[in-house]
Motif scaffolding. Structure first.
Motif, PDB file in Angstrom:
ATOM      1  N   GLU A 130      20.522   7.198  63.384  1.00 50.35           N
ATOM      2  CA  GLU A 130      21.982   7.078  63.470  1.00 50.35           C
ATOM      3  C   GLU A 130      22.680   8.377  63.097  1.00 50.35           C
ATOM      4  O   GLU A 130      23.863   8.547  63.387  1.00 50.35           O
ATOM      5  CB  GLU A 130      22.462   5.968  62.526  1.00 50.35           C
ATOM      6  CG  GLU A 130      22.000   4.604  62.940  1.00 50.35           C
ATOM      7  CD  GLU A 130      22.081   3.643  61.780  1.00 50.35           C
ATOM      8  OE1 GLU A 130      21.045   3.399  61.136  1.00 50.35           O
ATOM      9  OE2 GLU A 130      23.197   3.181  61.500  1.00 50.35           O
ATOM     10  N   ALA A 131      21.943   9.276  62.447  1.00 47.89           N
ATOM     11  CA  ALA A 131      22.535  10.575  62.085  1.00 47.89           C
ATOM     12  C   ALA A 131      21.442  11.575  61.746  1.00 47.89           C
ATOM     13  O   ALA A 131      20.372  11.201  61.257  1.00 47.89           O
ATOM     14  CB  ALA A 131      23.472  10.412  60.884  1.00 47.89           C
ATOM     15  N   LEU A 132      21.750  12.842  62.018  1.00 40.62           N
ATOM     16  CA  LEU A 132      20.920  13.958  61.571  1.00 40.62           C
ATOM     17  C   LEU A 132      21.752  14.801  60.621  1.00 40.62           C
ATOM     18  O   LEU A 132      22.950  15.013  60.848  1.00 40.62           O
ATOM     19  CB  LEU A 132      20.496  14.850  62.742  1.00 40.62           C
ATOM     20  CG  LEU A 132      19.803  14.215  63.944  1.00 40.62           C
ATOM     21  CD1 LEU A 132      19.360  15.312  64.917  1.00 40.62           C
ATOM     22  CD2 LEU A 132      18.617  13.377  63.528  1.00 40.62           C
ATOM     23  N   ILE A 133      21.103  15.312  59.586  1.00 38.35           N
ATOM     24  CA  ILE A 133      21.764  16.207  58.632  1.00 38.35           C
ATOM     25  C   ILE A 133      20.866  17.431  58.480  1.00 38.35           C
ATOM     26  O   ILE A 133      19.638  17.309  58.566  1.00 38.35           O
ATOM     27  CB  ILE A 133      22.009  15.491  57.282  1.00 38.35           C
ATOM     28  CG1 ILE A 133      22.846  16.360  56.344  1.00 38.35           C
ATOM     29  CG2 ILE A 133      20.705  15.071  56.612  1.00 38.35           C
ATOM     30  CD1 ILE A 133      23.359  15.601  55.104  1.00 38.35           C
ATOM     31  N   SER A 134      21.466  18.608  58.264  1.00 37.79           N
ATOM     32  CA  SER A 134      20.636  19.806  58.121  1.00 37.79           C
ATOM     33  C   SER A 134      21.371  20.871  57.322  1.00 37.79           C
ATOM     34  O   SER A 134      22.547  21.139  57.567  1.00 37.79           O
ATOM     35  CB  SER A 134      20.292  20.364  59.511  1.00 37.79           C
ATOM     36  OG  SER A 134      19.459  21.497  59.385  1.00 37.79           O
ATOM     37  N   SER A 135      20.647  21.487  56.389  1.00 40.17           N
ATOM     38  CA  SER A 135      21.207  22.649  55.684  1.00 40.17           C
ATOM     39  C   SER A 135      20.168  23.759  55.625  1.00 40.17           C
ATOM     40  O   SER A 135      18.970  23.498  55.390  1.00 40.17           O
ATOM     41  CB  SER A 135      21.637  22.271  54.259  1.00 40.17           C
ATOM     42  OG  SER A 135      20.525  22.185  53.408  1.00 40.17           O
ATOM     43  N   GLY A 136      20.601  24.973  55.895  1.00 42.45           N
ATOM     44  CA  GLY A 136      19.763  26.155  55.667  1.00 42.45           C
ATOM     45  C   GLY A 136      18.710  26.432  56.719  1.00 42.45           C
ATOM     46  O   GLY A 136      17.948  27.391  56.585  1.00 42.45           O
ATOM     47  N   THR A 137      18.639  25.643  57.752  1.00 43.41           N
ATOM     48  CA  THR A 137      17.536  25.741  58.710  1.00 43.41           C
ATOM     49  C   THR A 137      17.966  26.394  60.024  1.00 43.41           C
ATOM     50  O   THR A 137      17.146  26.986  60.728  1.00 43.41           O
ATOM     51  CB  THR A 137      16.929  24.335  58.924  1.00 43.41           C
ATOM     52  OG1 THR A 137      16.495  23.868  57.644  1.00 43.41           O
ATOM     53  CG2 THR A 137      15.769  24.332  59.874  1.00 43.41           C
TER      54      THR A 137
END
Ligand code: SAM
Length: 219
Positions: A130-137
């Motif tokens: 239902e969702a994707l989250i991403s930090s720093g990639t």
């Protein structure tokens, strides 16, 4: 290279997925102490806060893209304790650290962690998220704008994408053009682009910002 020497210079000098695997194999055990804590890196916390503000639906399953040592999931689990979190990353050593992260009730942050190269088509054994989250990639030498297309099949129709992108990388690699192309294809809704501070005031890197792409998949 000594562990203490690992940092942004090394992270920004990688070019290929193999370089990334080598770098993060060496860095995994000390990433949280020698980088996150020492440099007051607040990106995972900031992305989780943006996610919590913009994603107004109540969700059941979210995928953390470029999980690393699991800090984004850890912060998100504090804000959304009912959400089931899975993670994907190319580095088994970083995922090994993520496996150890716990929620406030001491259960594991992540239900499942998958070793995946996100520069390629991404096998997914689960129902679309239902969702994707991403930090720093999405940063220098890691994931470029073309990788957004690899992520879209992981999302359900109307699924949320909340993806941080290094500011200079956003400009130099043409993320805006790729987002326009995806909107024109009918693959995503018109995105909102936010900005966040990546480091706390007082950090030697304070002032570095990231863009945050907020959009929804159409399938
Ligand atoms: C700077 S770390 C960020 C980790 C975490 N999200 C955070 O904010 O602390 C970047 C992560 O991207 C992962 N990565 C780099 N290239 C990748 C690829 N081709 N596919 C999947 N993950 C990749 C690395 O293994 C590393 O864990």
């Amino acid at each position: 290279m000594n562990d203490d020497a690992l940092g942004l210079d090394e992270a920004y000098s990688v070019k290929t997925p193999e370089d990334n695997k080598r770098l993060y194999a060496k860095w995994a055990a000390t990433y949280d102490s020698s980088f996150v804590d020492a440099k007051q890196y607040r990106y995972p916390k900031a992305i989780s806060e943006v996610f919590d503000q913009v994603v107004t639906d109540s969700l059941s399953r979210v995928l953390d893209i470029g999980t690393g040592t699991g800090l984004t999931g850890m912060y998100l689990s504090r804000l959304r304790p009912d959400v089931v979190l899975d993670g994907m990353d190319i580095s088994p050593e970083m995922l090994g650290q993520a496996k150890l992260k716990t929620r406030t009730d001491n259960s594991a942050v992540y239900r499942k962690l998958y070793e995946r190269d996100l520069t390629r088509a991404v096998p997914n054994e689960n129902a679309p998220y239902e969702a994707l989250i991403s930090s720093g990639t999405f940063t220098h030498g890691h994931l470029g704008p073309e990788c957004l297309r690899n992520l879209l099949p992981l999302l359900a129709n109307n699924g949320w994408l909340v993806v941080g992108v290094n500011n200079e990388h956003f400009e130099s690699k043409g993320f805006a053009g790729e987002l326009d192309a995806l909107v024109a294809l009918g693959a995503i809704k018109a995105p909102e682009i936010l900005r966040i501070d990546v480091y706390e005031p007082g950090s030697v890197h304070y002032g570095d910002q990231a863009r945050v792409i907020v959009t929804r998949a159409i399938s």
